[in-house]
Each structure stands twice: as structure tokens, then as C-alpha cells.
Design an enzyme around this catalytic site. Structure first.
Site, mmCIF file in Angstrom:
data_model
loop_
_atom_site.group_PDB
_atom_site.id
_atom_site.type_symbol
_atom_site.label_atom_id
_atom_site.label_comp_id
_atom_site.label_asym_id
_atom_site.label_seq_id
_atom_site.Cartn_x
_atom_site.Cartn_y
_atom_site.Cartn_z
ATOM 1 N N GLY A 166 -38.477 -80.468 12.950
ATOM 2 C CA GLY A 166 -37.790 -81.223 11.902
ATOM 3 C C GLY A 166 -38.365 -82.608 11.660
ATOM 4 O O GLY A 166 -37.995 -83.269 10.690
ATOM 5 N N ARG A 293 -42.033 -54.371 18.654
ATOM 6 C CA ARG A 293 -41.440 -53.859 19.896
ATOM 7 C C ARG A 293 -40.013 -53.422 19.614
ATOM 8 O O ARG A 293 -39.514 -53.605 18.517
ATOM 9 C CB ARG A 293 -41.417 -54.963 20.943
ATOM 10 C CG ARG A 293 -40.724 -56.209 20.396
ATOM 11 C CD ARG A 293 -40.368 -57.215 21.448
ATOM 12 N NE ARG A 293 -40.145 -58.523 20.876
ATOM 13 C CZ ARG A 293 -39.015 -58.933 20.321
ATOM 14 N NH1 ARG A 293 -37.993 -58.115 20.219
ATOM 15 N NH2 ARG A 293 -38.892 -60.145 19.821
ATOM 16 N N VAL A 296 -33.587 -56.315 21.065
ATOM 17 C CA VAL A 296 -32.325 -56.329 21.806
ATOM 18 C C VAL A 296 -31.238 -55.627 20.984
ATOM 19 O O VAL A 296 -30.440 -54.850 21.499
ATOM 20 C CB VAL A 296 -31.887 -57.786 22.093
ATOM 21 C CG1 VAL A 296 -30.524 -57.809 22.788
ATOM 22 C CG2 VAL A 296 -32.921 -58.511 22.932
#
Lengths: 453, 493
Positions: A166, A293, A296
Site C-alpha cells: 500500500g 493444485r 483447501v
């Protein structure tokens, strides 16, 4: 067409190791698991057919040590290695080392990993594949910056190329302020980073994180619909759901099609996730990155599609063609996943490792828990704090939210602090119930309720 | 010495032969799909329109979803569908356009192999069905040579029938299908070569049920002939009995005879173990090796039909007439032109024999099924019906009523009835099944995808307990394990 994979090595830990072992067993594979000393007594170690010690608890000496992991897999007689998520899952060197040792890496080819591994390279490949990216570009002069602003429109952001976090960022709402702001930004950047180059980019005030699950077999690819992961804290996802709610059908389809286009462009093999930033007001969408991949949050997609994503990963790695046509994929109902982390949400999410005196997970129709933690288990301080994922399914989103709330009410983990009370608050939040919140949701979450909310 | 492949019939024929309508649901099938795929079966006998209807009726399982998820879980093994050609759930011959849609959707869902079985051995009917299948996809079509014992079902008869089918490009391979287990090792020695000579390079498989103990020996004898590509088997408790030979034993015997069987033995052992545990958990009777029963070769009536008939006679206090009924069955079968003794024909023939024996005169009472058969509603009988009997039956006033019986509606009309834009898969079942059954299946949503035999009895017990009004909360607790069910929590419904 014969199978090449008979023994699968799982190069991961925790719930995902257990998740992979279960599907591998269902497919009739022998399973071998690499564990650190801290995980020798884990649930996954108990369920695997063969367990190999990788080394001491620190990841660098166990799960992240390419040589040790490859040697252990070879030693176990594995034909293939599933990397799970995190750790070495997107490590090109690891993928190559596995292949060089004569085993199959359960994931995309190294070329695809490489193309998606670097954000700037991924952006270039996505543009090549015809995907929209956040409009913008690098500028070295005021004139160049003004010309890019012509493409991005207003409001826009000016960032220092060498900046981050930022710093050196300026928002410009009107063309008349552009010149002066660019001047400031360049001199600030020069002063702060010794590099005056700036990057001009469209400013998206209210953005949603929407991702598309794709599977490919190297020849063709399909999508399994969207997930919304806008509820994040410091870029860590907390709640994920499928499909992404409240997006007009045409936009929804366009996002999915774009993801498939990228997967096919890459001749993508296996499961992957294409992430997009979606403007919460206009629903314009922009490619962010691709995760090569398993994610989760993959279970929410499994719940609404009926596809076992790990199963498809393993079959494709074994040389089978994609088992589904796009027309077979039907999104039914809605699914929500909440991540139960051993963290104290009331103490700035400080990790809360240690002994789990009691772990009572909810169960029943429409409730799934992917967890490696049971009563009496120990959570080592070494790894991430995820101790379980509560996934609920409902015929409608309302039903799923209500079911998540009911399941959270019966969930009982004692001995460590968890994020469960926080999730109960989220499920009760009017904005979340309505659906389609943006990435700033967490800032506005009411802090009502005590430690156990 | 040859390479012999295996076709696994466990899920469809084995299940139907041994466990009937209360057999397997989608979760139980998906629970072992991945391991089955690793065995290396040449094909998996998977479904039929009847088993699809059973999935809807008894389990509220979507049969289309079942095929798709199975195909995805076992991409290497072709899934097989058995059809009598132009029928779909209903007994009537369906509109060919309707069947065309069914065959298209079946192939789109993942069926890679079709068996076309015409009970009357009408070559034109088989070729026509095969043509429609081929026009709607690229699956293999296997012609069924349905074995039965009769004066007309000679080696020449089968060779002639197979030869006619083999000339069609739409029929890719054949199998000697012996649903009643009547084919002896001696007979296969002449029958298989006669058929093979007629079909040339097209493959031939053997499907010999174990009903009276012939199955394993006949399959082995056939393999020794060197002209058989595959032997059909059932795995573990889904083999033997009235099913096909048990796979593990068959593999051992084939290898003992010097044949090569390229399968993954460890995977086969795992599949066998799964079915064994499932049978035990669900209380389903495993198939057992059968004792030889010479009388069966004469009457060819399966045990179930025999039992029903005996019970009916008992109820009439006419049990002493049983042998007479069996004898009459043989006579009726000859008069009706030797229908093969496969459902619905044994029931039809034996009940007619029963009427003939207990009634005042032969054919004094005739069932609608027999009238329909004589009217040709089941197709063209294999050999002509006895002319005198045909006349007696066709003179019955009931014939006029059955003539008016609604036939299978035209495809166009069905589409109009259910809406042109109704999804094809839903339409195919709406057209042939009761509305409430299809509704219930759709409302039930997606099937579960796994089944744990070890947990099944506990789950059932807990479910039964939870259904008791006096047991609102149930907790099972032991060291390291706690499972609790709460009434009204809204999640354990």
C-alpha cells in the site's frame, strides 16, 4: 489402458493428507505418507499403509526438503506423489525431481506450473489466452501514464512499481487531478524506493474474490463452477462457498468459460483453480492468478457437483482421460466451508496450539467435516493452524447457511481456542445471509459476542 | 492356451440374480468403482432400463447420475447396458424414436457397450436396434445368443442366427448367453465352434449361469476351445448360485488350464472383500456353488417360479398335481413355439400349465400375457405356435379388448404431453414411470458416493434408535470415539 500407479506417496500432512489417503484407498491404491517427527502419531499416519519419517518438525527439514521427500517416496516404492496444497505443491523443482526419480507428480506439467508460478508471467499468459486482466500498465513518464489512464478509466490507482503493502499508492477519481497526482507519485516513489516508475491500474472499489475450479487431461478441460472466497482476513480465506452467489447468469457463465479457456490454453493436466477479481457492482471480472493444485476449499465444489476432485486428479495422473463432459456437470444446491483454525479470534488471531482435550465434530445429512484432529490429539505449533473444515450442503443457500449455523452450535473443541465462534457470527451476519459480500466484509463484521460468541 | 478376458456381471446380472430388487444402491456401487477399474475387466455389466427403474423406485437414486459418476470413477472399464431392443421399462415395444433418444442419452452418459437380446431370436429386430444404437454413438453392440433347450434350438439354429447378425456392421461381437444355466460342457464343445464359424473374426464370449452347477465347467470347457475371448463372472458373493461363476476361482482355474488372464489379482481380492463385507452388513445372501439338478434340464423352470406354483397348488389343496403341472409346462412351451425360459416367459408358460391342469379343459382359462404373446405383442415367436392352440386363443373375446389396449405412445405425443423443453433424461423416465416416483427421485437430490460396510450396521441401528420418540438424543462413547445424534438439531435429519 492399464494403471501405472499402484502406490501413492502423500507429501503433506493434516486434513489434506487424510483426505487424499481416503480417496486413494477407495481407488484401491496403496498409500505411503511422509511425516515429520511431530506428525508421527497423526491420524493420517495411522491410516496410511506405510509411513516414512522425513525428519524434525520444522518444515524446512521435513515437508519442504525436496531431497528427503523424493527419497522417502522412492524408498516406499511409490509410483506417484500427491503434493496436496501448500508445502511443495507448486514447486517446479520438486515436480521435476519427482519425475526424474521415475514417479508421477500428481499435478500439472512443469511448464504449466512455471507459467502460473509468477504473477507477471501468469498475467501475460492470461492475456495471450484472451482473459481480461485488471486494465493498467507500467509508466515511466507523465505522458505514458496519461495514455494508460485513457484505457483504464476512472477511478484509478497509481502504485509504485517497486512499492508494496500500500505504500506509494494514490487513488485518482478525476482526469483533472491525474497530472498532479502522477507527479507526486513519481517523486515519492523516487524518494522512497529509488525508482520513480509507477503502475497505473483501474481502481475497483468493491471487489469479490471468485474462483473457478477446472480439471483438464492435457487435451480438454472442463470447469466445476465457481467458488466465492471474498471473506478473508489479511489475504487468508476464512469462509468459502459454491457457487458464488448473486452474480448474473451471463457473467457467471463468462467467468467459467474464461477459466476453461486458460486451462485449455495451458493444456492443463489435473485440477487447478483460476482466480478472478469481480467488481461487486458491475460484475466485470479480471484474472488474478491460477493455483495449480488442489485447494483447501475444494470440498464445497465437490458437494455441489458430486465430483470427487482428488479421484479425478489421481485418475488423470494415471493417464486416464477426463471422466466428465462439461454437460455432465450440474451445480445443485449450495455449499459453505468454514475453516476451523486453532486461533483466538478475540486476540488478533493468535495461534492456539496444544492439546485438544475434546473434539466433538458435528455430523449428519448435509454436514461434512474434513479434519485430522480428534479428542486427545496435539496441535504442533510448527505448522498452519487449520484443524478442520466444516462443510455444509443445502438445497438452497439459505438452507446451507442455517445448517452451518446449526452445525457450528453443536461443534465443541476444548483445550484450544478456535475460529468457530467467529464463524457463528459470520453465519448470523445480515450481509452474509444476503450473499455476495466483497473482500472488505471482515472490516465491517460486528464484534458482538464474547470469547465464545 | 489362450488369453481369456473377464467380464464382471456383479453389479447388474449378479445383483439381479442373487439379490433382486432389494440389491445395490448408487453409494454402494460407487464405493468400489475405483478399485473395480483397477482389476482390468474387459467390461462391466452395469445396467438395463429395468435396473434404472429400480434405482428410481426403491432408492430414489438418479440412474443417469449413477452411470455418469461410475464412468468418471472407472474410466478404463466399459460399462454395459442390456436391452431387448425396443423396450424401455414398459413391457410394450416403444416408438423407435423414443428408443433412439434413450440410446443417445445412454451413450452420452457413458455406456460403452450394449447387449441386444431379442427373446424370439428375430435377426431383423436385433439388427434394427443395433442400427439405432450405432447411429446415436460409438458403443460396441453385442448380439445375445440366448441358450435354451428345445427341439428347435440346435447348434445350426444358433449358427444361422449369429451368421445373419454377423453380416451387419452394427453388430460387433457375440455371446453365448445361458441365463438358466442349461448349457453343458459337452454342448458348448459343439455349439461354440458352430457359432464361431458363422461369425468369423467377430469376438465370442461365454455367459454361463451356475444355476445347476454347469456354469464354471462350461466356461472352462469353452475357454479350452481357443475361440472364446471372454468369460463372464461375478465377484465373491455375487458369483455362483444362480449368478455367473465366481471370479477368483474362475481365474485360478483358467490359469490352471494354462490360459493367460491379465488382471490385477490384488485389486480383484479387494473388490471381493468389499462385496463380502457388504453382503454381511446388509444381510444379503451370498451365491453358493450349486448341486447338479438333472430334472431342471427337462422343465427349465427357475426355483422362484416353481415355489410360487407349488404355493398356489397348496392353497387349492392340489399339491399332488405338481408333477402333472411340470409335465404340462413342457407341453405348453412346445405349443407356444418354444419361448426361451427367461422372464416373463417361464411365469407365463407355467401359469398356463397350471390353468390347464386345474381347469375343466386345456386353455379354458388364458392369461392376458399369453394372449398378448400369441397376438405377437412380444415380437415374432421363434417357431410357429401350434395352429389349433393359436385359433383357440385368438377366438377368445378378450382378444378384441386387448387389441384396443393402448400401445406405447408416439414419441411426438409424449413430447407434447411432457413439454418440448423438458430435459431428455427426465423425459425418458417421466414417459414410462409413475409421476410420484420420478418426483421423489428428483427431490432426493444427489446420491452419496461412498459406503462403508463396517459402519452400515451401526448406522442402521442408530437410525432405528433415533426414530424412537423416547430416544431424543443418542450418544455412543468409547475410548477415543464419540458419536452423538441429537433430535431437532436440524442437521441430523
Amino acid at each position: 489402458m492399464r494403471n501405472n500407479i499402484n502406490t501413492l506417496f502423500i507429501a503433506n500432512r493434516g486434513e489434506i493428507a487424510l483426505r487424499i489417503i481416503r480417496t486413494a484407498k477407495k481407488l484401491g491404491l496403496k498409500t505411503a505418507l511422509g511425516v515429520s517427527d511431530a506428525d508421527a502419531g497423526s491420524r493420517a499416519a495411522a491410516e496410511a499403509d506405510h509411513v516414512a519419517r522425513l525428519g524434525p518438525a520444522p518444515s524446512s527439514q521435513s515437508y519442504l526438503n525436496i531431497e528427503k521427500v523424493v527419497a522417502a517416496a522412492k524408498e516406499a516404492g511409490a509410483d506417484a506423489v500427491h503434493p496436496g496444497y501448500g508445502f511443495l505443491s507448486e514447486n517446479i523443482k520438486f515436480a521435476r525431481a519427482v519425475a526424474e526419480a521415475g514417479m508421477v507428480f500428481v499435478g500439472p506439467d512443469p511448464e504449466a506450473l512455471e507459467a502460473m508460478g509468477d504473477k507477471l508471467k501468469a498475467r501475460a499468459v492470461a492475456i495471450e489466452a484472451g482473459l481480461p486482466v485488471v486494465p493498467g500498465g507500467e509508466a515511466e513518464t507523465v505522458e505514458e501514464a496519461a495514455s494508460i489512464a485513457g484505457e483504464t478509466g476512472y477511478p484509478l490507482l497509481i502504485k509504485a512499481v517497486s512499492g508494496g503493502g500500500g505504500r506509494g499508492m494514490k487513488r485518482v477519481d478525476d482526469e483533472k487531478d491525474l497530472k498532479s497526482q502522477i507527479g507526486y507519485a513519481m517523486s515519492e516513489a523516487e524518494a522512497a524506493f529509488g525508482d520513480p516508475r509507477i503502475y497505473v491500474e483501474r481502481f475497483i472499489a468493491s471487489g469479490r474474490h471468485v474462483e473457478v475450479q477446472v480439471i483438464g487431461d492435457g487435451t480438454r478441460a472442463i470447469h466445476l463452477g465457481t467458488r466465492d472466497c471474498s471473506i478473508q482476513r489479511r489475504f487468508q480465506k476464512l469462509v468459502e462457498e459454491a457457487p458464488a452467489p448473486n452474480i448474473p447468469d451471463a457473467k457467471h457463465r463468462a467467468i467459467e468459460d474464461a477459466a476453461v479457456k486458460l486451462a485449455e490454453h495451458l493444456h492443463y493436466k489435473g485440477a487447478g483453480t483460476v482466480e478472478f477479481l469481480v467488481d461487486a457492482e458491475t460484475f466485470d471480472f479480471f484474472f488474478l492468478e491460477m493455483n495449480a493444485r488442489i485447494q483447501v476449499e475444494h470440498p464445497v465444489t465437490e458437494e455441489v457437483t458430486g465430483v470427487d476432485i482428488v479421484e479425478q486428479q489421481l485418475l488423470i495422473a494415471d493417464g486416464a482421460p477426463l471422466g466428465y463432459e462439461q454437460r455432465d456437470i450440474e451445480i445443485q444446491g449450495a455449499a459453505i466451508e468454514v475453516r476451523i483454525n486453532a486461533e483466538d479470534p478475540n486476540a488478533d488471531f493468535r495461534p492456539s496450539p496444544g492439546l485438544v482435550a475434546k473434539a466433538e465434530w458435528p455430523a449428519g445429512a448435509g454436514v461434512r467435516v474434513d479434519s485430522h484432529i480428534r479428542s486427545g490429539d496435539n496441535i504442533p505449533p510448527t505448522y498452519d493452524s487449520l484443524i478442520g473444515k466444516l462443510i455444509v450442503y443445502g438445497a438452497t443457500r439459505e438452507e446451507a447457511v442455517a445448517r452451518a449455523a446449526a452445525a457450528l452450535a453443536t461443534l465443541n473443541v476444548e483445550g484450544v481456542k478456535t475460529t468457530a465462534p467467529l464463524h457463528a457470527r459470520i453465519m448470523d451476519d445480515a450481509r452474509f445471509k444476503k450473499g455476495g459480500v466483497d473482500t472488505r466484509f471482515f472490516e465491517g463484521l460486528s464484534a458482538k459476542g464474547g470469547a465464545n460468541g | 492356451m489362450a488369453e481369456i478376458k473377464l467380464v464382471d456381471v456383479s453389479i447388474r446380472d449378479g445383483n439381479q440374480s442373487l439379490w433382486g430388487a432389494t440389491g445395490l444402491n448408487t453409494a454402494q456401487i460407487l464405493g468400489i468403482a475405483g478399485a473395480m477399474d483397477r482389476v482390468g475387466f474387459h467390461a462391466c455389466d452395469f445396467t438395463s432400463s429395468t435396473t434404472m427403474a429400480v434405482a428410481i423406485r426403491y432408492f430414489q437414486n438418479n440412474p443417469w447420475e449413477r452411470i455418469k459418476r461410475m464412468r468418471a470413477a472407472m474410466p478404463r472399464t466399459p460399462l454395459q447396458f442390456i436391452t431387448t431392443g425396443l423396450r424401455f421399462v414398459a413391457w410394450q415395444q416403444a416408438d423407435p424414436e423414443f428408443m433412439r433418444l434413450a440410446y443417445r442419452r445412454l451413450q452420452m452418459a457413458g455406456i460403452r457397450r450394449f447387449i441386444v437380446l431379442d427373446p424370439m431370436h428375430d435377426p431383423d429386430a436385433v439388427i434394427e436396434a443395433a442400427r439405432i444404437i450405432k447411429e446415436e454413438g460409438d458403443a460396441d453392440v453385442m448380439g445375445a445368443l440366448t441358450f435354451t433347450l428345445s427341439d428347435i434350438h440346435t447348434d445350426e439354429f444358433y449358427a444361422d442366427f449369429a451368421g445373419k447378425l454377423a453380416k451387419s456392421n452394427h453388430v460387433d461381437l457375440f455371446y453365448l448367453k445361458d441365463p438358466s444355466g442349461l448349457m453343458s460342457p459337452d454342448r458348448v464343445k459343439t455349439l461354440a465352434p458352430a457359432v464361431k464359424a458363422a461369425i468369423g473374426a467377430k469376438p465370442l464370449e461365454v455367459h454361463a449361469h451356475c444355476t445347476i452347477g454347469y456354469g464354471p465347467l462350461t466356461s472352462l470347457t469353452a475357454a479350452d476351445l481357443g475361440i472364446i475371448d471372454a468369460v463372464h463372472v461375478g465377484v465373491g458373493p455375487l458369483g455362483d448360485g444362480s449368478s455367473l461363476p465366481e471370479a477368483t476361482r474362475m481365474v485360478a482355474n483358467l490359469r490352471e488350464a494354462g490360459h493367460t488372464v491379465n488382471i490385477n489379482d490384488a485389486a480383484l481380492a479387494e473388490v471381493k472383500d468389499y462385496w463380502t463385507k457388504l453382503a454381511k452388513a446388509e444381510g444379503l445372501p451370498p451365491g453358493k456353488p450349486q448341486s447338479f439338478d438333472a430334472s431342471f434340464l427337462r422343465h427349465q423352470i427357475a426355483g422362484g417360479v416353481m415355489t410360487t406354483t407349488r404355493r398356489q397348488l397348496q392353497e387349492l389343496n392340489l399339491e399332488h398335481k405338481f408333477d402333472e403341472v411340470v409335465e404340462e409346462t413342457e407341453r405348453v412351451r412346445a405349443e407356444l413355439g418354444y419361448p426361451i425360459m427367461v422372464t416373463p416367459f417361464p411365469q407365463m408358460v407355467m401359469s398356463q400349465a397350471l390353468f390347464n391342469v386345474i381347469g375343466t379343459k386345456r386353455y379354458g382359462q388364458v392369461s392376458d400375457q399369453v394372449i398378448r404373446y400369441v397376438m405377437g405383442k412380444f415380437g415374432r415367436p421363434t417357431s410357429p405356435i401350434d395352429e389349433e392352440i393359436r385359433q383357440i386363443i385368438l377366438d377368445r373375446p378378450r382378444v378384441k379388448e386387448l387389441e384396443k389396449e393402448p400401445m406405447f405412445p408416439a414419441y411426438k405425443d409424449l413430447r407434447k404431453q411432457f413439454g418440448e423443453d423438458m430435459d431428455d433424461e427426465e423425459f425418458l423416465f417421466r414417459a414410462v414411470m409413475p409421476e410420484e416416483q420420478v418426483d421423489a427421485m428428483l427431490a432426493a437430490g444427489r446420491s452419496r458416493d461412498s459406503y462403508t460396510p463396517e459402519a452400515a450396521p451401526i448406522m442402521k441401528l442408530l437410525k432405528d434408535l433415533a426414530a424412537r420418540p423416547d430416544a431424543p438424543d443418542i450418544a455412543v462413547e468409547r475410548k477415543g470415539f464419540r458419536m452423538a445424534l441429537y433430535k431437532g438439531a436440524g442437521i441430523a435429519s
